[in-house]
Design a protein around this motif. Structure first.
Motif, mmCIF file in Angstrom:
data_model
loop_
_atom_site.group_PDB
_atom_site.id
_atom_site.type_symbol
_atom_site.label_atom_id
_atom_site.label_comp_id
_atom_site.label_asym_id
_atom_site.label_seq_id
_atom_site.Cartn_x
_atom_site.Cartn_y
_atom_site.Cartn_z
ATOM 1 N N LEU A 152 23.335 92.700 41.476
ATOM 2 C CA LEU A 152 22.547 93.139 42.861
ATOM 3 C C LEU A 152 23.560 93.321 43.967
ATOM 4 O O LEU A 152 22.885 94.180 44.555
ATOM 5 C CB LEU A 152 21.691 91.663 42.977
ATOM 6 C CG LEU A 152 20.686 91.634 44.050
ATOM 7 C CD1 LEU A 152 19.814 92.811 44.082
ATOM 8 C CD2 LEU A 152 20.088 90.557 44.152
ATOM 9 N N GLY A 153 24.567 92.672 44.102
ATOM 10 C CA GLY A 153 25.328 92.984 45.229
ATOM 11 C C GLY A 153 25.996 94.192 45.252
ATOM 12 O O GLY A 153 26.233 95.104 46.000
ATOM 13 N N TRP B 234 24.670 86.772 45.858
ATOM 14 C CA TRP B 234 24.776 88.049 45.862
ATOM 15 C C TRP B 234 25.113 88.912 47.100
ATOM 16 O O TRP B 234 25.684 90.022 47.208
ATOM 17 C CB TRP B 234 23.504 88.830 45.417
ATOM 18 C CG TRP B 234 22.415 88.643 46.487
ATOM 19 C CD1 TRP B 234 21.508 87.796 46.413
ATOM 20 C CD2 TRP B 234 22.224 89.684 47.132
ATOM 21 N NE1 TRP B 234 20.684 88.017 47.743
ATOM 22 C CE2 TRP B 234 20.915 89.318 48.154
ATOM 23 C CE3 TRP B 234 22.706 91.076 47.754
ATOM 24 C CZ2 TRP B 234 20.586 89.875 49.222
ATOM 25 C CZ3 TRP B 234 22.309 91.733 48.944
ATOM 26 C CH2 TRP B 234 21.249 91.189 49.734
ATOM 27 N N PRO C 186 29.212 89.672 47.246
ATOM 28 C CA PRO C 186 29.545 91.019 46.636
ATOM 29 C C PRO C 186 29.054 92.370 47.486
ATOM 30 O O PRO C 186 29.676 93.282 47.255
ATOM 31 C CB PRO C 186 29.102 90.698 45.263
ATOM 32 C CG PRO C 186 28.878 89.496 44.946
ATOM 33 C CD PRO C 186 28.472 88.733 46.474
ATOM 34 N N ALA C 187 27.959 92.241 47.763
ATOM 35 C CA ALA C 187 27.165 93.336 48.466
ATOM 36 C C ALA C 187 28.162 93.784 49.832
ATOM 37 O O ALA C 187 28.482 94.943 49.890
ATOM 38 C CB ALA C 187 25.806 93.073 48.839
ATOM 39 N N ILE D 182 32.369 83.249 41.941
ATOM 40 C CA ILE D 182 31.020 83.122 42.051
ATOM 41 C C ILE D 182 30.535 82.411 40.651
ATOM 42 O O ILE D 182 29.721 81.535 40.825
ATOM 43 C CB ILE D 182 30.345 84.565 42.041
ATOM 44 C CG1 ILE D 182 30.630 85.306 43.171
ATOM 45 C CG2 ILE D 182 28.738 84.400 41.595
ATOM 46 C CD1 ILE D 182 29.855 86.854 43.315
ATOM 47 N N ALA E 11 21.915 83.245 41.462
ATOM 48 C CA ALA E 11 22.227 84.556 41.847
ATOM 49 C C ALA E 11 21.847 84.820 43.250
ATOM 50 O O ALA E 11 22.441 85.614 43.983
ATOM 51 C CB ALA E 11 21.852 85.421 40.638
ATOM 52 N N SER F 208 24.546 88.494 37.332
ATOM 53 C CA SER F 208 23.194 88.795 38.179
ATOM 54 C C SER F 208 23.484 88.961 39.565
ATOM 55 O O SER F 208 23.000 90.353 40.306
ATOM 56 C CB SER F 208 22.085 87.764 37.939
ATOM 57 O OG SER F 208 21.716 87.815 36.685
ATOM 58 N N ALA F 209 24.487 88.333 40.046
ATOM 59 C CA ALA F 209 24.615 88.445 41.427
ATOM 60 C C ALA F 209 25.535 89.590 41.779
ATOM 61 O O ALA F 209 25.421 90.202 42.571
ATOM 62 C CB ALA F 209 25.482 87.126 41.951
ATOM 63 N N MET F 210 26.510 89.942 40.874
ATOM 64 C CA MET F 210 27.450 91.064 40.968
ATOM 65 C C MET F 210 26.633 92.167 40.820
ATOM 66 O O MET F 210 26.811 93.170 41.780
ATOM 67 C CB MET F 210 28.484 90.885 39.876
ATOM 68 C CG MET F 210 29.426 89.835 40.080
ATOM 69 S SD MET F 210 30.467 89.887 41.538
ATOM 70 C CE MET F 210 31.415 91.190 41.106
ATOM 71 N N SER G 72 34.016 87.895 41.274
ATOM 72 C CA SER G 72 33.259 87.342 40.204
ATOM 73 C C SER G 72 33.781 86.110 39.896
ATOM 74 O O SER G 72 32.937 85.162 39.575
ATOM 75 C CB SER G 72 33.103 88.006 39.153
ATOM 76 O OG SER G 72 34.235 88.506 38.288
#
Length: 276
Positions: free
Chosen positions: A91-92, A149, A152-153, A202, A145, A87-89, A199
């Motif tokens: 969104l990022g 995020w 990664p963003a 994370i 997440a 989810s974080a990846m 990732s």
């Protein structure tokens, strides 16, 4: 040489992959290795390890099987960690791609939002979110997440800013390729490898955050988790240290495996056969 072969040529990657594969198999096979509810009363309370063949790692203060808790705890930790990292990846990547490709005021606005999320420690953000919204697996995944995020963003944006100035992207613009097509066909595939290497880190952070939330009593009470097992054993640490030590070791091994895998993946993505 494929990515997997390059990964296996690194000591870190091969050891990390073995640890993670073993943990994943353990989680998937938990219902087979220990059928039934892991939270059920399985025997006499506070049974020491290796004193009963049916309960090899003993029982906790309520008589629950410690081995079953460890097996199902691996399932919970990996599921939450992977789901939160995914989810974080996603969104990022979306925010980083939009900021880097659009530029201008959109870039400035999105990066100020990223800065705001990076100021707040991820665990405190997850703690506040779960405390307000309530305890459930989807809420825990989203809360973790939400605190993960931003990195990664920012990395995706940096990659996009570098890649969009290269000759093959300029050529794509000249031949009239649609901006969305340029973003997803020319920029994203080249920006993705460094972000993918992030990732694994994370995932490790998500596993630790989930364990910390469970330790504080903010995990799902209907699931066996390593954090709740550690919390359960802290009151009898002197007389039954195994109740906290065993899930603590499982957590440490998992994070170590993820860290080693991340190191190996970073070297493999360098394309140098594992040699920097």
């Amino acid at each position: 040489m494929t990515l997997l072969r390059r990964l296996l040529t690194t000591p870190e990657g091969s050891i990390g992959l073995i640890i993670l594969a073993a943990l994943l198999a353990t989680g998937l096979l938990a219902p087979v290795l220990s059928p039934g509810d892991p939270l059920r009363i399985a025997g006499r309370a506070m049974l020491m390890p290796f004193t009963d063949a049916d309960l090899p790692l003993g029982t906790d203060r309520l008589g629950r099987d410690v081995l079953a808790g460890l097996l199902y705890g691996a399932r919970t930790s990996l599921a939450v960690g992977i789901a939160a990292a995914f989810s974080a990846m996603v969104l990022g990547l979306v925010v980083g791609m939009a900021a880097g490709f659009a530029g201008g005021i959109i870039d400035e606005a999105l990066m100020r939002i990223v800065d705001a999320f990076q100021i707040v420690p991820g665990f405190l953000l997850a703690l506040a979110f779960v405390s307000i919204i309530g305890v459930s697996v989807p809420v825990i995944v989203f809360a973790i997440a939400l605190g993960a995020w931003a990195d990664p963003a920012r990395l995706t944006r940096a990659q996009v800013l570098s890649i969009r100035e290269r000759d093959y992207v300029a050529s794509a613009r000249v031949i009239g390729m649609h901006p969305a097509e340029i973003a997803f066909k020319e920029i994203l595939p080249n920006a993705l490898p460094p972000v993918l290497a992030l990732s694994a880190t994370i995932v490790a952070g998500a596993i630790l955050t989930e364990a910390a939330l469970s330790f504080l009593g903010l995990g799902n009470p209907n699931l066996a988790t390593w954090g709740s097992m550690i919390a359960e054993g802290r009151s009898v640490l002197r007389s039954a240290a195994y109740l906290s030590v065993l899930p603590g070791l499982a957590l440490a091994i998992t994070v170590l495996g993820v860290h080693l895998f991340s190191e190996g993946l970073t070297k493999a993505l360098d394309g140098n056969g594992g040699v920097r």
